[in-house]
Design an enzyme around this catalytic site. Structure first.
Site, mmCIF file in Angstrom:
data_model
loop_
_atom_site.group_PDB
_atom_site.id
_atom_site.type_symbol
_atom_site.label_atom_id
_atom_site.label_comp_id
_atom_site.label_asym_id
_atom_site.label_seq_id
_atom_site.Cartn_x
_atom_site.Cartn_y
_atom_site.Cartn_z
ATOM 1 N N ASP A 58 0.865 -1.272 -0.074
ATOM 2 C CA ASP A 58 0.026 -0.015 0.172
ATOM 3 C C ASP A 58 0.795 1.294 0.016
ATOM 4 O O ASP A 58 2.137 1.191 0.371
ATOM 5 C CB ASP A 58 -0.924 0.160 1.344
ATOM 6 C CG ASP A 58 -0.027 0.023 2.295
ATOM 7 O OD1 ASP A 58 0.740 -0.862 2.653
ATOM 8 O OD2 ASP A 58 -0.626 0.623 3.372
ATOM 9 N N GLU A 75 -0.078 -1.285 5.559
ATOM 10 C CA GLU A 75 0.810 -0.740 6.403
ATOM 11 C C GLU A 75 0.666 0.589 6.870
ATOM 12 O O GLU A 75 0.990 0.785 7.934
ATOM 13 C CB GLU A 75 2.248 -1.006 5.728
ATOM 14 C CG GLU A 75 3.596 -0.918 6.681
ATOM 15 C CD GLU A 75 3.914 0.355 7.065
ATOM 16 O OE1 GLU A 75 4.726 0.827 7.781
ATOM 17 O OE2 GLU A 75 3.466 1.380 5.956
HETATM 18 ZN ZN LIG Z 1 6.585 2.511 4.144
#
Ligand SMILES: [Zn+2]
Length: 409
Positions: free
Chosen positions: A96, A162
């Protein structure tokens, strides 16, 4: 296998690595919190790339998320078996990205139309985290091309979510029991421009949403309402000053050495200049040294809110969007730290330092689970900025460090 043979193979692969990175930049992977559809499209492309490299085994550990149209947040684990199959080197990167932000600030190219300029690949995600992702894939590709088995099994983890707290990413994987305390874990998602910084500690993190409620009215008669904008500004500034004063300690292992408290995002309010806003929504990002109790910091913020509620007759609602308590640092003498130090010296001729950062990467969740993990890569730290780039030279040299880790005795 001589490292030099692998290093020249890596140089041969430079163009292909660059193209792979650019292909991935073209497929955005933005979280639903930021209006995106997650990582599914990028994961499909990644599966093609991984199949082409010829990994020994590829597993999926997708997490269900009803907010995106694919209803899942993909997590991919790709293994390349080693001479010692049970000894595992995990390389964890995230698929992401953060949104591109203000369009006009992207002056080199549009965020998802990558270009090469002065030996750099420009585009959102080029540095964070595609550089390391592509480097890890090509570390395995070089081994496959030279028909060399690594010393230990290399397991590449490509995770979702993340940037928004990892619930659908590494936290999900950690509950599936894939990792063991004796595994070697590297999270190449941060570092320094010379590749000489190994991160073994992170700060605690709080993300706070602050909703201030007053009463909307016409700007010519402010006395008829209650300006939420003004109260929010005063409240946030008071919080800002108070936190910096109370939690002012320095710890030299961290860069920066202090706790940080930053008012960041602000939601759109009224549509016209002549309306006094009745509601304000602002956000605070805090990175707190491990010596402080996160709950105590939150209590301080709440107490100031109560004072403002009484004094200003407004309502202030606080919502904790993310709270990560800093885990114990990875031991600077842990095997992964020593191996990585050695690999950096052999591949880059750099003597690496060990220290802490503001966080938060996937490494924090490994440490919380009692698994030593380090963060390392060679980056100019342009992540989350407009005109984000990755140096092609770093892409290649990071792949060299990773492959050295794989073949080290
Ligand atoms: Zn990163």
């Amino acid at each position: 296998m001589e490292p030099s043979k692998l290093f020249s193979e890596m140089e041969e692969l430079k163009t292909e690595m660059t193209e792979t990175s650019m292909d991935l930049i073209r497929i955005p992977a933005i979280a639903p919190e930021n209006g995106g559809q997650g990582e599914s499209k990028r994961a499909e492309k990644l599966m093609q790339i991984l199949n082409h490299v010829g990994f020994d085994k590829i597993d999926r550990h997708d997490a269900i998320d009803e907010r995106v149209s694919s209803r899942k947040r993909p997590n991919i684990v790709a293994h390349c078996f080693g001479e010692k199959p049970d000894e595992k080197l995990w390389i964890v990167t995230h698929m992401d990205i953060v949104p591109p932000g203000e369009d006009s600030l992207w002056t080199v190219t549009k965020p998802f139309e990558p270009v090469i300029k002065n030996g750099r690949i420009y585009g959102r995600g080029s540095e964070d985290n595609l550089q390391s992702m592509v480097a890890s894939i090509f570390a395995v590709k070089a081994l496959k091309n030279l028909k060399t088995k690594p010393k230990r099994t290399i397991s590449l983890c490509f995770v979702a979510d993340e940037e928004q707290g990892s619930t659908y990413g590494i936290k999900h994987l950690l509950t599936e029991g894939l990792f063991k305390p004796e595994d070697l874990v590297i999270v190449p998602d941060g570092g320094r421009a010379d590749g000489g910084f190994i991160e073994n500690a992170e700060k605690s993190i709080i993300w706070l949403k602050i909703r201030t409620l007053g009463k909307q009215t016409h700007a010519s008669r402010p006395g008829d309402g209650l300006n939420a904008n003004r109260i929010a500004m005063e409240y946030i500034l008071t919080v800002d000053k108070t936190l910096h004063n109370i939690y002012a300690a320095k710890d030299k292992i961290f860069d920066p050495p202090r706790s940080t408290f930053e008012p960041t995002k602000r939601d759109k309010n009224v549509d016209a200049v002549n309306i006094v806003p009745g509601e304000d929504i602002s956000y605070l990002d805090s990175r707190i040294l491990p010596q402080y109790d996160v709950e105590e910091v939150l209590a301080t913020i709440r107490n100031i809110a109560k004072e403002f509620e009484t004094k200003r007759r407004a309502r202030i609602e606080l919502e904790v969007l993310q709270k990560t308590i800093a885990p114990r640092p990875t031991d600077p003498k842990a095997r992964i730290v020593l191996m990585l130090k050695d690999a950096i010296r052999k591949s880059l001729n750099v003597k690496a330092e060990i220290g802490g950062i503001g966080g938060g990467t996937c490494a924090a969740f490994f440490r919380q689970a009692g698994i030593p993990a380090v963060v390392w890569s060679t980056v100019d730290e342009v992540a989350h900025q407009p005109n984000e780039y990755s140096k092609i030279e770093n892409l290649v040299s990071d792949a060299k460090v990773l492959v050295t880790l794989a073949i080290q005795p």
